[in-house]
Design a protein around this motif. Structure first.
Motif, PDB file in Angstrom:
ATOM      1  N   HIS A  66       6.939  11.342   1.277  1.00  0.00           N
ATOM      2  CA  HIS A  66       6.885   9.946   0.848  1.00  0.00           C
ATOM      3  C   HIS A  66       5.572   9.302   1.278  1.00  0.00           C
ATOM      4  O   HIS A  66       5.132   9.468   2.420  1.00  0.00           O
ATOM      5  CB  HIS A  66       8.072   9.193   1.462  1.00  0.00           C
ATOM      6  N   VAL A  67       4.946   8.559   0.374  1.00  0.00           N
ATOM      7  CA  VAL A  67       3.755   7.768   0.676  1.00  0.00           C
ATOM      8  C   VAL A  67       4.091   6.302   0.461  1.00  0.00           C
ATOM      9  O   VAL A  67       4.578   5.916  -0.604  1.00  0.00           O
ATOM     10  CB  VAL A  67       2.564   8.164  -0.222  1.00  0.00           C
ATOM     11  N   GLY A  68       3.851   5.480   1.469  1.00  0.00           N
ATOM     12  CA  GLY A  68       4.118   4.049   1.357  1.00  0.00           C
ATOM     13  C   GLY A  68       3.905   3.381   2.701  1.00  0.00           C
ATOM     14  O   GLY A  68       3.570   4.029   3.700  1.00  0.00           O
ATOM     15  N   ILE A  69       4.077   2.075   2.731  1.00  0.00           N
ATOM     16  CA  ILE A  69       3.947   1.348   3.980  1.00  0.00           C
ATOM     17  C   ILE A  69       5.223   1.487   4.805  1.00  0.00           C
ATOM     18  O   ILE A  69       6.248   1.967   4.309  1.00  0.00           O
ATOM     19  CB  ILE A  69       3.659  -0.153   3.726  1.00  0.00           C
ATOM     20  N   ASP A  70       5.159   1.069   6.056  1.00  0.00           N
ATOM     21  CA  ASP A  70       6.344   0.959   6.901  1.00  0.00           C
ATOM     22  C   ASP A  70       7.031  -0.345   6.513  1.00  0.00           C
ATOM     23  O   ASP A  70       6.662  -1.421   6.977  1.00  0.00           O
ATOM     24  CB  ASP A  70       5.934   0.962   8.370  1.00  0.00           C
ATOM     25  N   ASP A  71       8.025  -0.260   5.627  1.00  0.00           N
ATOM     26  CA  ASP A  71       8.640  -1.470   5.076  1.00  0.00           C
ATOM     27  C   ASP A  71       9.326  -2.311   6.137  1.00  0.00           C
ATOM     28  O   ASP A  71       9.313  -3.545   6.070  1.00  0.00           O
ATOM     29  CB  ASP A  71       9.631  -1.091   3.978  1.00  0.00           C
ATOM     30  N   ALA A  72       9.940  -1.664   7.116  1.00  0.00           N
ATOM     31  CA  ALA A  72      10.604  -2.414   8.180  1.00  0.00           C
ATOM     32  C   ALA A  72       9.591  -3.209   8.990  1.00  0.00           C
ATOM     33  O   ALA A  72       9.803  -4.392   9.297  1.00  0.00           O
ATOM     34  CB  ALA A  72      11.384  -1.466   9.086  1.00  0.00           C
ATOM     35  N   ALA A  73       8.466  -2.580   9.330  1.00  0.00           N
ATOM     36  CA  ALA A  73       7.435  -3.273  10.117  1.00  0.00           C
ATOM     37  C   ALA A  73       6.808  -4.401   9.308  1.00  0.00           C
ATOM     38  O   ALA A  73       6.514  -5.484   9.852  1.00  0.00           O
ATOM     39  CB  ALA A  73       6.373  -2.278  10.563  1.00  0.00           C
TER      40      ALA A  73
END
Length: 336
Positions: A154-161
């Motif tokens: 998976h490539v993406g931002i840390d959605d929780a952060a």
């Protein structure tokens, strides 16, 4: 026009050797590679995707599976993917479910698994257990961009952060009455992202001892129109409304801002609004947001796949891509 056969004939080597040498693949002596590159340049040979696939049997095409195309995030990711593929001489094939998902079986099972592509990039969508197993068993590289899929890279931002940073920003300004405009629900888009961001909002509120009102958890579906309608209801009572709204995407924040205008609510004097994305309209609208770069995510993911295909560079689960809080004019201190 000079062909790969012409280059091979002038050197007395096979077309497969020429193809591998020009694409930087292993199995070619450096002296031979240098002779091939020099001769191709002298003869004016320009590799085509068809010629490049001769040695390996590859299609020189990469597939991208999207739920829909007409969303800002999806089109930005596609732009990043396409940029990397064009530089590598690869073609881009887009498989779209068209929004309603009726093409799911045809697109996923019949087209993608027919091996018309060398690699697969899946964008922001939930996969059934059967589909997830099929992706994991593909004999070509694959990766997910956006919402994570269990067992798939998976490539993406840390959605929780990212969500926590947004909520913490509002709390740092003195806001305690914070509502949440949440996404999710349409066509399995961003299946994990809405849940992760909502949980981060709730965790941040709990960590500060702040109450989460369920009637202030509004559904915006990652759309302007849906969030606008929800925000009109959320802000209807002047004596009992939030002082801030955390929106899980900028497009939903735009809907909240429009509703605030229609309700005669001053932003940020009476209401602070923050989103996530840094959509192309966020800056002209003065929206405070948490920036991510979907074009970078697409390019990064495509480069991982190309590295495996062309440079024999296997990659494990990549780290999260960066995000950044961008303060603009839609957030301010809570009014006493």
């Amino acid at each position: 026009m000079t062909s790969i056969d012409d280059v091979a004939a002038s050197l007395g080597v096979s077309t497969a050797t020429v193809s591998r040498a020009l694409r930087g693949l292993p199995g070619v002596a450096e002296e031979t590679r240098a002779r091939v590159v020099s001769t191709a340049r002298t003869l004016g040979y320009v590799p085509s995707s068809a010629a490049s696939g001769l040695a390996s049997g590859r299609t020189m095409a990469m597939g991208v599976l999207v739920p829909v195309i007409n969303r800002w995030y999806f089109s930005a990711v596609l732009e990043g993917v396409d940029r990397q593929l064009r530089a590598a001489g690869y073609d881009l094939i887009v498989f779209s479910l068209g929004g309603d998902g009726v093409n799911r079986d045809r697109v996923f099972h019949r087209s993608i698994l027919r091996k018309r592509i060398d690699a697969l990039l899946v964008m922001c969508m939930h996969l059934t257990e059967e589909e997830r197993t099929a992706v994991q068993q593909l004999d070509y590289p694959n990766i997910v961009v956006g919402g994570a899929v269990e067992g798939v890279r998976h490539v993406g931002i840390d959605d929780a952060a990212a969500a926590r940073d947004a909520v913490e920003h509002l709390i740092s300004l003195g806001h305690t009455r914070i509502a949440h405009m949440r996404g999710g629900g349409s066509f399995d888009i961003d299946f994990e992202v809405p849940r992760i961001r909502e949980q981060a909002y709730r965790d941040a509120m709990a960590d500060h001892g702040l109450h989460v009102r369920e009637d202030w958890s509004a559904f915006g579906d990652f759309r302007f129109s849906t969030s606008h309608a929800s925000a009109l209801q959320l802000l209807r009572d002047p004596s009992d409304r939030p002082s801030a709204v955390f929106c899980s995407s900028d497009e939903m924040a735009f809907g909240v801002l429009r509703a605030a205008v229609e309700r005669g609510i001053d932003v940020p004097g009476e209401l602070s609004v923050i989103g996530i994305d840094d959509h192309e309209f966020a800056e002209p609208m003065g929206l405070t947001t948490v920036r991510q770069d979907p074009e970078d995510q697409g390019a990064f993911a495509a480069d991982i796949l190309l590295g495996e295909l062309l440079r024999d560079q296997p990659a494990d689960y990549p780290p999260s891509r960066p995000h950044l809080l961008v303060e603009r004019g839609t957030t301010g201190p809570v009014r006493a």
